[in-house]
Each structure stands twice: as C-alpha cells, then as structure tokens.
Write a protein that holds these residues in place. Sequence first.
Motif, PDB file in Angstrom:
ATOM      1  N   GLN A   1       1.058  -1.290  -0.301  1.00  0.00           N
ATOM      2  CA  GLN A   1      -0.259   0.061  -0.081  1.00  0.00           C
ATOM      3  C   GLN A   1       1.306   1.118  -0.082  1.00  0.00           C
ATOM      4  O   GLN A   1       0.521   2.349  -0.824  1.00  0.00           O
ATOM      5  N   ARG A   2       2.201   1.223   0.910  1.00  0.00           N
ATOM      6  CA  ARG A   2       3.211   2.268   1.254  1.00  0.00           C
ATOM      7  C   ARG A   2       3.741   2.757  -0.633  1.00  0.00           C
ATOM      8  O   ARG A   2       3.877   3.776  -0.934  1.00  0.00           O
ATOM      9  N   LEU A   3       4.467   1.444  -0.933  1.00  0.00           N
ATOM     10  CA  LEU A   3       4.675   0.943  -2.373  1.00  0.00           C
ATOM     11  C   LEU A   3       3.932   1.751  -3.681  1.00  0.00           C
ATOM     12  O   LEU A   3       4.495   2.797  -4.487  1.00  0.00           O
ATOM     13  N   GLU A   4       2.501   1.960  -3.530  1.00  0.00           N
ATOM     14  CA  GLU A   4       1.909   2.268  -4.187  1.00  0.00           C
ATOM     15  C   GLU A   4       1.925   3.946  -4.198  1.00  0.00           C
ATOM     16  O   GLU A   4       1.294   4.365  -5.430  1.00  0.00           O
ATOM     17  N   ALA A   5       1.326   4.213  -2.589  1.00  0.00           N
ATOM     18  CA  ALA A   5       1.430   5.430  -2.463  1.00  0.00           C
ATOM     19  C   ALA A   5       2.654   6.273  -3.112  1.00  0.00           C
ATOM     20  O   ALA A   5       2.578   7.641  -3.302  1.00  0.00           O
ATOM     21  N   GLU A   6       4.032   5.599  -2.846  1.00  0.00           N
ATOM     22  CA  GLU A   6       4.745   6.715  -2.802  1.00  0.00           C
ATOM     23  C   GLU A   6       5.524   6.709  -4.548  1.00  0.00           C
ATOM     24  O   GLU A   6       5.614   7.420  -4.753  1.00  0.00           O
ATOM     25  N   LEU A   7       4.546   6.055  -5.200  1.00  0.00           N
ATOM     26  CA  LEU A   7       4.940   6.125  -6.780  1.00  0.00           C
ATOM     27  C   LEU A   7       3.670   6.657  -7.431  1.00  0.00           C
ATOM     28  O   LEU A   7       3.773   6.784  -8.539  1.00  0.00           O
ATOM     29  N   GLY A   8       2.557   6.768  -6.941  1.00  0.00           N
ATOM     30  CA  GLY A   8       1.704   6.927  -7.526  1.00  0.00           C
ATOM     31  C   GLY A   8       1.143   6.503  -8.673  1.00  0.00           C
ATOM     32  O   GLY A   8       0.270   6.462  -9.115  1.00  0.00           O
TER      33      GLY A   8
END
Length: 303
Positions: free
Chosen positions: A43-50
Amino acid sequence: MTNLSGVNLNRLAVFAAVVEAGSLTAAADRLGIAKTMVSTHMQRLEAELGATLLVRTTRRVTVTEAGRAFYTACRHILNTADDAISALAQGSGELRGTLRVATPIDYGASVIAPMLVALRQTHPELKVELVSADRLVDLVAEGVDVAIRLGRLVDSSYRAVKIGGFVKWLVASPGFIDTWGKPAKAEALAKLPFVAMSALTKPLVVSVESKRGAKRTIRFNAGFFADTAPTCRAATLAGGGVAFLTDFSIGDDVAAGRLVRLLPEWSGPPTGIHAVFPSARYPVPMVRVFIDALKAHLERDVV
C-alpha cells in the motif's frame, strides 16, 4: 513527480516477492514476515509511486500492466545489488545469500538436486532455490541466477558455459518386450506403442544416428502422451511402450536391467548441456562455484 528519495527501496524486494510467489501470504512466508506487513508495504509503495501495481481480491493478487513493467525493473535492480554484494563477499571464501537455479524437470531431479545438496554441505551459509520446469525460463524476469539448458541454445544476451552433453536412447521394459517382441529393424519398431513427450514439437518423430554416422528418422503412429520426462520414464518402466529418453535419466535403469535398449547401434545425436546466466557488471561467485561444482560432479559420474 515521484523521485528516488520518496521511495523506500526495501519495498522493492517485498513487491518482487509478491509477484514471484503469487500472493501476499506466500510472499510473507518466503520473506519470514507477517502478511499484514507485506500488505502495508504494498500500500505504501503504491502511494509513494502514485501507481496501482497490484489488484487484490479475496482469493488472488493480479499484477497490473504497470506493475509488470515495474517488476522487471525491480528484478534488475535487485539482481544487480545481489551481484555486487556477492562480489564483496568473495574475499571471505564463504558463499552467502540465495542461489536460484532453473533446470528441466528430469535433469533437476537426477543431477542438479543431489549436486546442490553436496554444494550446501561445503557452503552451509548458502541458500538454494531450485526451479524445475520444462519451459524456457526468463532469467531476469524470474530472478534466476543460473539456468541449465539442454539442446541448442537460442540467441540471447545471456552468457553460456558448456558443462556436458547427452544422447537419447530407444528403450522399453523387459515386460513390454516379452509381450511385443524385440524388433531388429526400425520399420518393426515404428509399429509398436510409443511413449511420447507431448511438449515436443513433433512428439512421435525420432531422429537417430548410427555409430558409423548414418542418420534416419522413425515415425511412430500411436502413443502414450505425457507432459514431463519423468512421467514418460515411469510409463516406460510400467510397460507402456517404446520411449526415446535421455541417457542421464535412464542410464541406471538400463544398467540394472529395468529398461532394455532397442536398436542399440542407434541413438540420438550428441547434444550439449549448458549453464546460462545473465551478463552482469560484477562477477557472481555463487554462479562460478555452482558451475565448477557441477562440472566436478559430472566428471566423478563418468569415472
């Protein structure tokens, strides 16, 4: 716009594990962390990458098109990092980390698996993952350090080292011969039931050579089809028919009398066995040691 400083690079390894394992639960088991932690990292990786990398349902995880492209890049980054770390560890004389080896099913079972067990006895800090599959494995995309390829090599950017060779023999079980007879000519052999490898392009066509260099093709009309070489061997041992199998997989069976060579003056053409591995900026000690150990293992078997 996302930049490197805004991404936790540790999450790349977690993401790669999810893609390779096929689920959050399997990735958690592989990494030795809780499933909730894997989910949080994603979830955080997707948020960081957008960007959306994974589509989650109650039963499975599907990689998006963007996720698949990102995984390929992640795998390249992780492989390069592993290579660099392995190169630094070379001076210590101990092999550490995980060696991921891909091999055809029959060669993996009869040769590679026991050889890797012996290798780990010499290098107890080395972890091994053996991927056995009768398909062409993408080394970079699937995170494989070294793969064993039987037969002609397709053109690629991989480096290759020849480690041996093999031939195929026409064989049948003693019980099958008692029932059907032992043919003395190829024409009679072709009329017998045949155990065929369904994954081959022409599973009922066999090309053989004599010791004098003569060549001929035998076309079988009926057969028992199986999708792996070990299954073909099992069916042949059970009396299912004639088969055309590799010497490394049935050599012991022939020596023990469990299988009998038919038309023994004929065999498949000599074929190479290669170890292939990605070209890397840094030398990979694990791969070098694996290749040397495999060559030594094969030489001991010949003696």
